[in-house]
Design a protein around this motif. Structure first.
Motif, mmCIF file in Angstrom:
data_model
loop_
_atom_site.group_PDB
_atom_site.id
_atom_site.type_symbol
_atom_site.label_atom_id
_atom_site.label_comp_id
_atom_site.label_asym_id
_atom_site.label_seq_id
_atom_site.Cartn_x
_atom_site.Cartn_y
_atom_site.Cartn_z
ATOM 1 N N VAL A 7 0.870 -1.173 0.000
ATOM 2 C CA VAL A 7 0.000 0.000 0.000
ATOM 3 C C VAL A 7 0.913 1.232 0.000
ATOM 4 N N PRO A 8 1.139 1.837 -1.166
ATOM 5 C CA PRO A 8 2.092 2.956 -1.248
ATOM 6 C C PRO A 8 1.795 4.099 -0.285
ATOM 7 N N GLU A 9 0.525 4.325 0.009
ATOM 8 C CA GLU A 9 0.154 5.415 0.910
ATOM 9 C C GLU A 9 0.621 5.169 2.341
ATOM 10 N N ALA A 10 0.990 3.949 2.649
ATOM 11 C CA ALA A 10 1.407 3.610 4.014
ATOM 12 C C ALA A 10 2.818 4.088 4.327
ATOM 13 N N ARG A 11 3.610 4.442 3.333
ATOM 14 C CA ARG A 11 5.006 4.837 3.547
ATOM 15 C C ARG A 11 5.124 5.974 4.559
ATOM 16 N N ALA A 12 4.331 7.022 4.406
ATOM 17 C CA ALA A 12 4.416 8.177 5.307
ATOM 18 C C ALA A 12 4.059 7.772 6.738
ATOM 19 N N ALA A 13 3.041 6.952 6.891
ATOM 20 C CA ALA A 13 2.638 6.517 8.231
ATOM 21 C C ALA A 13 3.719 5.658 8.867
ATOM 22 N N LEU A 14 4.334 4.779 8.086
ATOM 23 C CA LEU A 14 5.412 3.939 8.612
ATOM 24 C C LEU A 14 6.627 4.778 9.004
ATOM 25 N N ASP A 15 6.948 5.775 8.184
ATOM 26 C CA ASP A 15 8.071 6.654 8.512
ATOM 27 C C ASP A 15 7.807 7.423 9.802
ATOM 28 N N MET A 19 9.904 7.159 13.318
ATOM 29 C CA MET A 19 10.493 8.332 13.976
ATOM 30 C C MET A 19 10.029 8.424 15.437
ATOM 31 N N GLU A 20 8.756 8.139 15.686
ATOM 32 C CA GLU A 20 8.234 8.158 17.058
ATOM 33 C C GLU A 20 8.924 7.104 17.915
ATOM 34 N N ALA A 21 9.081 5.900 17.373
ATOM 35 C CA ALA A 21 9.740 4.822 18.116
ATOM 36 C C ALA A 21 11.185 5.185 18.403
ATOM 37 N N ALA A 22 11.866 5.780 17.442
ATOM 38 C CA ALA A 22 13.264 6.182 17.629
ATOM 39 C C ALA A 22 13.385 7.227 18.730
ATOM 40 N N THR A 23 12.488 8.185 18.740
ATOM 41 C CA THR A 23 12.506 9.220 19.772
ATOM 42 C C THR A 23 12.302 8.601 21.152
ATOM 43 N N LEU A 29 17.053 9.868 14.515
ATOM 44 C CA LEU A 29 16.967 9.525 13.103
ATOM 45 C C LEU A 29 16.847 10.809 12.304
ATOM 46 N N LYS A 30 17.365 10.774 11.101
ATOM 47 C CA LYS A 30 17.170 11.893 10.193
ATOM 48 C C LYS A 30 16.369 11.405 8.995
ATOM 49 N N GLN A 31 15.766 12.310 8.274
ATOM 50 C CA GLN A 31 15.021 11.938 7.075
ATOM 51 C C GLN A 31 15.997 11.345 6.071
ATOM 52 N N GLY A 32 15.593 10.288 5.414
ATOM 53 C CA GLY A 32 16.441 9.674 4.400
ATOM 54 C C GLY A 32 17.359 8.612 4.971
ATOM 55 N N GLN A 48 11.332 -1.404 19.519
ATOM 56 C CA GLN A 48 10.291 -0.505 20.035
ATOM 57 C C GLN A 48 9.078 -0.516 19.112
ATOM 58 N N MET A 49 9.319 -0.573 17.802
ATOM 59 C CA MET A 49 8.202 -0.628 16.858
ATOM 60 C C MET A 49 7.375 -1.897 17.059
ATOM 61 N N VAL A 50 8.050 -3.025 17.219
ATOM 62 C CA VAL A 50 7.347 -4.295 17.441
ATOM 63 C C VAL A 50 6.569 -4.246 18.758
ATOM 64 N N LYS A 51 7.199 -3.714 19.795
ATOM 65 C CA LYS A 51 6.542 -3.602 21.102
ATOM 66 C C LYS A 51 5.250 -2.799 20.983
ATOM 67 N N LYS A 52 5.308 -1.662 20.271
ATOM 68 C CA LYS A 52 4.126 -0.819 20.106
ATOM 69 C C LYS A 52 3.050 -1.512 19.264
ATOM 70 N N MET A 53 3.469 -2.277 18.250
ATOM 71 C CA MET A 53 2.488 -3.001 17.434
ATOM 72 C C MET A 53 1.786 -4.069 18.247
#
Length: 62
Positions: A7-15, A19-23, A29-32, A48-53
């Motif tokens: 789902v191409p629209e999911a890219r922004a949500a995943l990014d 970023m939230e998990a990294a914080t 993290l930086k963009q790119g 952290q991402m897996v934990k939140k999921m």
């Protein structure tokens, strides 16, 4: 194998999610490109991402 989202629209949500998990774990993290992260830092973000999921899933089945 490609790194293509089904789902191409999911890219922004995943990014944003990444970023939230990294914080939350104190990784800057930086963009790119973030290939300069240590394995420990990258693992902390992924963990952290897996934990939140898992938490979100558990909350959805209650």
């Amino acid at each position: 194998m490609t790194n293509k989202n089904l789902v191409p629209e999911a890219r922004a949500a995943l990014d944003k999610f990444k970023m939230e998990a990294a914080t939350e774990v104190g990784v800057n993290l930086k963009q790119g490109y973030n290939g300069d992260l240590t394995s420990k830092q990258a693992g902390s973000v992924g963990g952290q991402m897996v934990k939140k999921m898992i938490q979100a899933y558990e909350n959805s089945i209650k």
